[in-house]
Design an enzyme around this catalytic site. Structure first.
Site, short mmCIF file in Angstrom:
data_model
loop_
_atom_site.label_atom_id
_atom_site.label_comp_id
_atom_site.label_asym_id
_atom_site.label_seq_id
_atom_site.Cartn_x
_atom_site.Cartn_y
_atom_site.Cartn_z
N SER A 91 0.82 -1.20 0.00
CA SER A 91 0.00 0.00 0.00
C SER A 91 0.86 1.26 0.00
O SER A 91 1.96 1.26 0.52
CB SER A 91 -0.92 0.05 1.21
OG SER A 91 -1.67 1.25 1.19
N HIS A 123 -7.47 -3.31 4.75
CA HIS A 123 -6.87 -1.97 4.79
C HIS A 123 -7.62 -1.06 3.81
O HIS A 123 -8.00 0.06 4.14
CB HIS A 123 -5.38 -2.04 4.43
CG HIS A 123 -4.79 -0.72 4.03
ND1 HIS A 123 -5.01 -0.15 2.77
CD2 HIS A 123 -4.01 0.16 4.69
CE1 HIS A 123 -4.41 1.02 2.72
NE2 HIS A 123 -3.78 1.23 3.87
N ASN A 124 -7.84 -1.55 2.61
CA ASN A 124 -8.53 -0.73 1.61
C ASN A 124 -9.98 -0.48 2.00
O ASN A 124 -10.51 0.60 1.77
CB ASN A 124 -8.47 -1.39 0.24
CG ASN A 124 -7.10 -1.26 -0.41
OD1 ASN A 124 -6.10 -1.13 0.29
ND2 ASN A 124 -7.05 -1.30 -1.72
N GLU A 168 -9.98 2.16 4.43
CA GLU A 168 -9.69 3.40 3.68
C GLU A 168 -10.98 3.98 3.08
O GLU A 168 -11.22 5.19 3.16
CB GLU A 168 -8.68 3.04 2.59
CG GLU A 168 -8.33 4.10 1.58
CD GLU A 168 -7.46 3.51 0.45
OE1 GLU A 168 -6.45 2.83 0.75
OE2 GLU A 168 -7.80 3.71 -0.72
#
Ligand code: NDP
Length: 476
Positions: free
Chosen positions: A128, A185-186, A189
């Site tokens: 990332s 994680h995304n 986000e």
């Protein structure tokens, strides 16, 4: 001379990763399906380190020291399979293929199993930080066999972002664990971005602030507990003025948010695991609603009514929105971490959640000060059922809740959509409720489908004979 590592797939991400390895003193073998990109890289950046460009897969493989470490950085999906099929026959036992693209974790699990059978190590590594991160230090989330990390980890740790000298890279867990964590994680986000967007919208519509003023507010928030890359860049975007029209940049952009799919994957995986990532789901759906042109046009044409925006708020709007944003953000992270823990259990990955928070502190898109507290919470209690009960987060949310409720009320009363804020609040209230109306749902299920229910006062499964006189209940 042999290369310590090779990169195949030299578009923006692969090129920058290769340069990052070279800048750290590693000799890097280069390969791309079409030689043009390889040639270009050496011509433009050859002075940055030692590169061994290869025109063929065979030449590339021959230029690598053993165990060979081949980083694949191509378009996720069939392209990755094509590259694996091309390289696997050329590699020998113990060699490593590292897929650093945005693969779906289920594909990574499949690929890892297939390559293991051939004696090869397959490492699905989440990376990332976009192209800048790839060049200057990304957050890296490698999965795959633990033993592969011995030969691979030091190289990845070398090029990863650092916080107080500690690399933002750790072996996440076996097979698809790395790509799973990158996916979540995304997803987080997406939630972070949606919540920030809602905060902006309320400050603009209710507070009457201009984008430039809101940029100032975000810059100020960035100094505090909300301090993060996403808050920082939000201020930059809001400050931007369109050169052609002189209008705020944010006003000349079409209000339809696009997506490449990792948020959707996160929600799909969460549904399969039964984890309520409502904050992430709301943010994925909010993008879909924004992109729903026929529905939005029909609604506008039909004049769906709503209240006037009065600009009133029963408190200090700016302070309240900061509290609502922070509390809702905590909920989104709590849900994302719960999803990681659930998957870790389901797949036997043994993921250390605190270590994930640690490697997200820099290099990646959700990098933030806040992650230190998540790390500390899991260091204190690795099996924490939800972040919300860790003392730091409990204090933060209880301190925020009055403001959070005022913001949700203002949004609802003035007809401003705030799905992130309000769903996070509903999640919080659901968790803390002593009784939920789920009991009624159990009754409905038993009525129409004889699905049975449990009683609060004795063990067992029960079914009520709904049609019978006196409606007796029976042991099911
Ligand atoms: P792209 O996703 O645009 O992919 C282009 C690269 O893939 C080129 O090197 C291309 O080769 C190669 N390629 C495509 N199809 C094939 C095939 N069938 N066989 C062999 N090679 C093929 O590149 P990016 O650099 O943007 O991203 C690479 C990976 O990193 C992706 O998985 C992406 O999801 C992920 N990623 C991207 C981020 C970003 O910010 N862009 C951030 C984090 C991860 P050719 O030159 O010959 O066409």
């Amino acid at each position: 001379q042999k290369a310590q590592i090779g990169v195949t797939g030299l578009a923006v991400m692969g090129r920058n990763l290769a340069r990052n390895f070279a800048r750290h003193g590693h000799t890097v073998a280069l390969h791309n399906r079409s030689y043009g990109r390889t040639k270009e890289l050496v011509e433009e950046f050859g002075h940055e380190g030692t590169f061994l460009p290869a025109e063929s897969a065979e030449q590339f493989v021959a230029s690598l020291e053993r165990p060979r470490r081949v980083v694949i950085m191509v378009k996720a999906g069939p392209a990755t399979d094509a590259v694996i099929d091309e390289f696997a026959p050329l590699l020998e036992e113990g060699d490593m293929l590292i897929d650093a693209g945005n693969a779906h974790y289920a594909d990574t699990r499949r690929r890892e199993a297939a390559l293991k059978a051939k004696g090869l190590h397959f490492v699905g590594a989440g990376v990332s930080g976009g192209e800048e991160g790839a060049l200057h230090g990304p957050s890296i989330m490698p999965g795959g066999p633990k033993e592969s990390y011995e030969a691979l980890g030091p190289l990845l740790e070398d090029i990863a972002a650092k916080v107080d000298g500690e690399p933002c890279c750790v072996h996440v867990g076996p097979d698809g664990a790395g790509h799973f964590v990158k996916m979540v994680h995304n997803g987080i986000e997406y939630a972070d971005m949606q919540l920030i967007a809602e905060a902006y919208d309320l400050l603009r519509q209710v507070g009457g602030h201009s984008p430039a003023e809101i940029a100032g507010i975000f810059t100020n928030w960035n100094e505090g507990r909300l301090g993060s890359y996403l808050i920082e860049i939000t201020a930059e975007v809001l400050k931007q003025v369109d050169a052609a029209t002189g209008k705020p940049f944010v006003d000349i952009v079409v209000d339809r948010a696009e997506q490449k799919g990792t948020g959707r994957w996160t929600v799909q995986a969460a549904l399969d695991l039964g984890v309520p990532v409502s904050g992430i789901a709301e943010s994925v759906f909010a993008r879909a609603i924004s992109g729903g042109v026929p529905e939005r046009t029909a609604a506008t044409d039909a004049g769906l009514p709503g209240p006037a925006v009065t600009g009133q708020h029963a408190g200090d709007l700016r302070a309240d929105v900061e509290q609502a944003l922070f509390a809702s953000k905590i909920v989104a992270y709590a849900q994302g971490f719960q999803q990681i823990q659930a998957a870790s259990k389901e797949y036997g990955w043994d993921i250390d959640p605190g270590a994930m928070a640690k490697i997200w502190r820099d290099g990646c898109i959700i990098r933030a000060k806040f992650l230190d507290f998540i790390k500390q919470a899991y260091d204190k209690n690795p099996t924490l059922p939800t972040l919300l009960v860790d003392q730091y987060f409990l204090d933060a949310v209880s301190g925020a809740q009055d403001a959070w409720r005022r913001v949700a009320v203002t949004a609802a009363q003035q007809g401003i959509p705030a799905p992130g804020f309000s769903s996070a609040l509903a999640y919080y209230d659901s968790l803390r409720a002593s009784r939920l109306p789920a009991a009624l749902i159990q009754g409905q299920r038993d009525f129409f489908g004889a699905h049975t229910y449990q009683r609060v006062d004795k063990p067992g499964s029960f079914h009520t004979l709904w049609a019978a006189e006196g409606r007796p209940e029976v042991d099911a």
